[in-house]
Design a protein around this motif. Structure first.
Motif, short mmCIF file in Angstrom:
data_model
loop_
_atom_site.label_atom_id
_atom_site.label_comp_id
_atom_site.label_asym_id
_atom_site.label_seq_id
_atom_site.Cartn_x
_atom_site.Cartn_y
_atom_site.Cartn_z
N HIS A 1 0.86 -1.18 0.00
CA HIS A 1 0.00 0.00 0.00
C HIS A 1 0.90 1.23 0.00
O HIS A 1 2.12 1.13 0.11
CB HIS A 1 -0.97 -0.01 1.18
N GLU A 2 0.29 2.39 -0.15
CA GLU A 2 1.06 3.62 -0.34
C GLU A 2 2.04 3.92 0.80
O GLU A 2 3.06 4.55 0.59
CB GLU A 2 0.10 4.80 -0.53
N ALA A 3 1.74 3.48 2.01
CA ALA A 3 2.61 3.78 3.15
C ALA A 3 3.60 2.65 3.45
O ALA A 3 4.32 2.71 4.44
CB ALA A 3 1.76 4.08 4.39
N SER A 4 3.67 1.64 2.60
CA SER A 4 4.58 0.51 2.83
C SER A 4 6.03 0.97 2.84
O SER A 4 6.41 1.89 2.12
CB SER A 4 4.41 -0.54 1.73
N GLN A 5 6.82 0.27 3.62
CA GLN A 5 8.27 0.52 3.66
C GLN A 5 8.87 0.09 2.32
O GLN A 5 8.46 -0.91 1.74
CB GLN A 5 8.88 -0.29 4.79
N PHE A 6 9.85 0.87 1.84
CA PHE A 6 10.55 0.47 0.62
C PHE A 6 11.42 -0.74 0.92
O PHE A 6 12.18 -0.76 1.88
CB PHE A 6 11.47 1.60 0.12
N LEU A 7 11.31 -1.76 0.08
CA LEU A 7 12.15 -2.95 0.21
C LEU A 7 12.66 -3.35 -1.17
O LEU A 7 12.29 -4.38 -1.72
CB LEU A 7 11.35 -4.11 0.83
N PRO A 8 13.52 -2.50 -1.78
CA PRO A 8 14.00 -2.81 -3.13
C PRO A 8 14.77 -4.13 -3.15
O PRO A 8 15.49 -4.46 -2.21
CB PRO A 8 14.90 -1.64 -3.48
N THR A 9 14.59 -4.86 -4.24
CA THR A 9 15.24 -6.17 -4.36
C THR A 9 16.36 -6.19 -5.39
O THR A 9 17.01 -7.21 -5.56
CB THR A 9 14.20 -7.24 -4.75
N TYR B 1 17.88 -1.57 -9.80
CA TYR B 1 16.88 -0.80 -10.54
C TYR B 1 15.79 -0.29 -9.61
O TYR B 1 15.45 0.89 -9.59
CB TYR B 1 16.30 -1.66 -11.66
N SER B 2 15.22 -1.20 -8.80
CA SER B 2 14.14 -0.77 -7.90
C SER B 2 14.68 0.13 -6.80
O SER B 2 13.97 1.02 -6.31
CB SER B 2 13.40 -1.98 -7.32
N GLY C 1 14.99 5.52 -4.36
CA GLY C 1 15.83 6.68 -4.03
C GLY C 1 15.36 7.96 -4.69
O GLY C 1 15.33 9.03 -4.07
N ALA C 2 14.94 7.86 -5.95
CA ALA C 2 14.42 9.04 -6.66
C ALA C 2 13.16 9.55 -5.99
O ALA C 2 12.98 10.77 -5.82
CB ALA C 2 14.15 8.69 -8.12
N GLU C 3 12.30 8.66 -5.57
CA GLU C 3 11.07 9.08 -4.90
C GLU C 3 11.38 9.79 -3.58
O GLU C 3 10.79 10.83 -3.26
CB GLU C 3 10.16 7.88 -4.65
N ILE C 4 12.30 9.25 -2.82
CA ILE C 4 12.69 9.88 -1.55
C ILE C 4 13.30 11.25 -1.79
O ILE C 4 13.02 12.21 -1.06
CB ILE C 4 13.67 8.95 -0.78
#
Length: 126
Positions: A10-18, A21-22, A27-30
């Motif tokens: 959901h929109e408030a989920s913690q970022f967990l890039p794998t 690329y992700s 990082g760009a969003e932050i």
């Protein structure tokens, strides 16, 4: 297991890039959010699924990766709604939880529009 992993983020989920690329997308969003907070910029963030247009489908590998897909017109319409009705500072997920193999989506689109999958689907090695 984290509930978000099971039912979708959901929109408030913690970022967990794998992968890198992700991680760059996160990082760009932050970075954009930080500019919004620091300088009072009117920022609205959208996070979208894979978008297809329907002419040539190109996949890395054999197209068996499972993803969520949206048609470009649906995404454009959604962006217009968010632009006019979205709230500054909010994040909007744009997508579906339904996932399919990319190659299957491409084959179905080719069939629907009487397109030859042999000339409209390309699988390339990474």
């Amino acid at each position: 297991m984290d509930e978000d992993v099971i039912v979708g983020n959901h929109e408030a989920s913690q970022f967990l890039p794998t992968n890198p690329y992700s991680a760059t997308k996160a990082g760009a969003e932050i970075l954009v959010m930080a500019y919004g907070r620091s300088y009072g910029l009117s920022v609205i963030t959208t996070r979208g699924n894979n978008v297809y247009e329907g002419r040539l489908f190109q996949f890395m590998g054999d197209g068996s990766n499972v993803r969520s897909y949206l048609h470009c017109e649906d995404v454009a319409e959604t962006f217009e709604v968010i632009l006019h009705k979205g709230e500054v500072g909010h994040v909007y997920n744009v997508g579906t939880k339904k996932e399919r193999r990319g190659i299957d989506v491409a084959k179905d689109i080719c069939k629907l529009f009487s397109m030859d999958p042999k000339t409209n689907i390309q699988c390339v090695e990474s």
